[in-house]
Design an enzyme around this catalytic site. Structure first.
Site, short mmCIF file in Angstrom:
data_model
loop_
_atom_site.label_atom_id
_atom_site.label_comp_id
_atom_site.label_asym_id
_atom_site.label_seq_id
_atom_site.Cartn_x
_atom_site.Cartn_y
_atom_site.Cartn_z
N PRO A 9 0.79 -1.22 0.00
CA PRO A 9 0.00 0.00 0.00
C PRO A 9 0.82 1.28 0.00
O PRO A 9 1.83 1.39 0.71
CB PRO A 9 -0.83 -0.11 1.29
CG PRO A 9 -0.20 -1.17 2.11
CD PRO A 9 0.48 -2.09 1.14
N ASN A 10 0.36 2.22 -0.80
CA ASN A 10 0.92 3.59 -0.88
C ASN A 10 2.25 3.69 -1.62
O ASN A 10 2.77 4.78 -1.80
CB ASN A 10 1.04 4.23 0.51
CG ASN A 10 -0.29 4.25 1.24
OD1 ASN A 10 -1.26 4.78 0.71
ND2 ASN A 10 -0.37 3.65 2.41
N ARG A 17 4.16 11.12 -1.66
CA ARG A 17 4.04 10.86 -0.22
C ARG A 17 5.36 11.17 0.49
O ARG A 17 6.43 10.72 0.07
CB ARG A 17 3.62 9.41 0.04
CG ARG A 17 4.69 8.38 -0.19
CD ARG A 17 4.26 6.95 0.05
NE ARG A 17 4.00 6.61 1.44
CZ ARG A 17 4.23 5.40 1.97
NH1 ARG A 17 4.73 4.41 1.21
NH2 ARG A 17 3.95 5.16 3.21
N TYR A 22 10.66 9.22 1.80
CA TYR A 22 10.70 8.23 0.71
C TYR A 22 11.37 8.74 -0.56
O TYR A 22 11.51 7.98 -1.53
CB TYR A 22 9.28 7.75 0.40
CG TYR A 22 8.64 7.05 1.59
CD1 TYR A 22 9.13 5.84 2.05
CD2 TYR A 22 7.58 7.64 2.29
CE1 TYR A 22 8.58 5.22 3.17
CE2 TYR A 22 7.02 7.03 3.40
CZ TYR A 22 7.53 5.82 3.83
OH TYR A 22 6.99 5.20 4.94
N ASN A 73 8.25 -5.36 -1.21
CA ASN A 73 8.13 -4.28 -0.23
C ASN A 73 6.67 -4.29 0.21
O ASN A 73 5.81 -3.70 -0.45
CB ASN A 73 8.50 -2.93 -0.84
CG ASN A 73 8.42 -1.81 0.19
OD1 ASN A 73 7.92 -2.01 1.31
ND2 ASN A 73 8.90 -0.64 -0.17
N ALA A 76 3.25 -0.98 4.70
CA ALA A 76 2.73 -1.06 6.08
C ALA A 76 2.38 -2.50 6.48
O ALA A 76 2.44 -2.85 7.66
CB ALA A 76 1.52 -0.16 6.22
N GLU A 97 13.36 -8.81 0.95
CA GLU A 97 12.52 -7.72 1.44
C GLU A 97 13.22 -6.39 1.17
O GLU A 97 14.43 -6.27 1.42
CB GLU A 97 12.36 -7.93 2.95
CG GLU A 97 11.64 -6.87 3.71
CD GLU A 97 11.70 -7.13 5.23
OE1 GLU A 97 12.51 -7.97 5.69
OE2 GLU A 97 10.95 -6.46 5.94
N HIS A 99 12.91 -2.10 1.78
CA HIS A 99 12.26 -0.89 2.31
C HIS A 99 13.04 0.32 1.82
O HIS A 99 14.26 0.37 1.96
CB HIS A 99 12.20 -0.91 3.83
CG HIS A 99 11.37 -2.04 4.32
ND1 HIS A 99 10.00 -2.06 4.19
CD2 HIS A 99 11.72 -3.23 4.86
CE1 HIS A 99 9.54 -3.20 4.65
NE2 HIS A 99 10.56 -3.93 5.06
N ARG A 106 13.34 4.40 12.44
CA ARG A 106 12.06 5.09 12.55
C ARG A 106 11.28 4.59 13.79
O ARG A 106 11.89 4.10 14.73
CB ARG A 106 11.28 4.89 11.24
CG ARG A 106 12.03 5.51 10.04
CD ARG A 106 11.25 5.35 8.75
NE ARG A 106 9.99 6.07 8.81
CZ ARG A 106 9.00 5.90 7.92
NH1 ARG A 106 9.16 5.05 6.92
NH2 ARG A 106 7.87 6.57 8.04
C1 DQA Z 1 8.19 1.16 3.74
C2 DQA Z 1 8.29 1.35 5.25
C3 DQA Z 1 6.97 1.03 5.92
O1 DQA Z 1 7.09 1.19 7.33
C4 DQA Z 1 5.89 1.96 5.41
O2 DQA Z 1 4.65 1.62 6.00
C5 DQA Z 1 5.82 2.01 3.94
C6 DQA Z 1 7.04 1.96 3.15
C7 DQA Z 1 9.48 1.59 3.00
O3 DQA Z 1 9.62 1.23 1.84
O4 DQA Z 1 10.31 2.29 3.58
O5 DQA Z 1 4.74 2.21 3.37
O6 DQA Z 1 8.00 -0.22 3.47
#
Ligand code: DQA
Length: 144
Positions: A9-10, A17, A22, A73, A76, A97, A99, A106
């Protein structure tokens, strides 16, 4: 070799965002980076982004027999989803994985990764270049 790149998501809101966290590169920039990396490495790839947990589970299941590596990735859902963890374990495809941000630096709730328990490696805080590093890792380890 075929690599499935999954985004939660997102991630489609990259560039818009929280750019201080990011970065300014857009989701389209990420798609170009994935395409260029796949071409350089001589592999096929498919990218799938969803804001819905079950869709990501369905996509992981459909990778069984179809993909040789997964870059994920879960965004959340990283910190909440046992369903994504179980799906990754179910298919048994080598996974990395990614991020974009340095989740370890964080909030404490971001320092728990369920999906990571089914991944060989985690790349954090490298911006979108982390996806390239993850693809390289899988290709150098598993391409025949
Ligand atoms: C994320 C880190 C997560 O905590 C966050 O909810 C994201 C993006 C990252 O790529 O840094 O949406 O996965």
């Amino acid at each position: 070799m075929k690599i499935l790149v999954l985004n939660g998501p997102n991630i489609n809101m990259l560039g818009i965002r929280e750019p201080g966290i990011y970065g300014k590169q857009s989701f389209q920039d990420l798609l170009f980076l994935l395409k260029d990396t796949a071409t350089e490495l001589g592999v096929e790839f498919e990218q799938y982004q969803s804001n819905h947990e079950g869709d990501l589970v369905d996509k992981i299941q459909s990778a069984f027999g179809n993909a040789d590596g997964i870059v994920i990735n879960p965004a959340a859902y990283t910190h909440t989803s046992i369903a994504i963890l179980d799906a990754l374990k179910s298919v048994g495809i080598p996974a990395v994985e990614v991020h974009i941000s340095d989740v370890d630096a964080r909030e404490s709730f971001r320092q728990i990764s369920y999906a990571g328990l089914a991944c060989e490696k985690a790349i954090k805080g490298q911006g979108i270049d982390g996806y390239r590093q993850a693809m390289e890792y899988l290709v150098f380890k598993y391409k025949k």
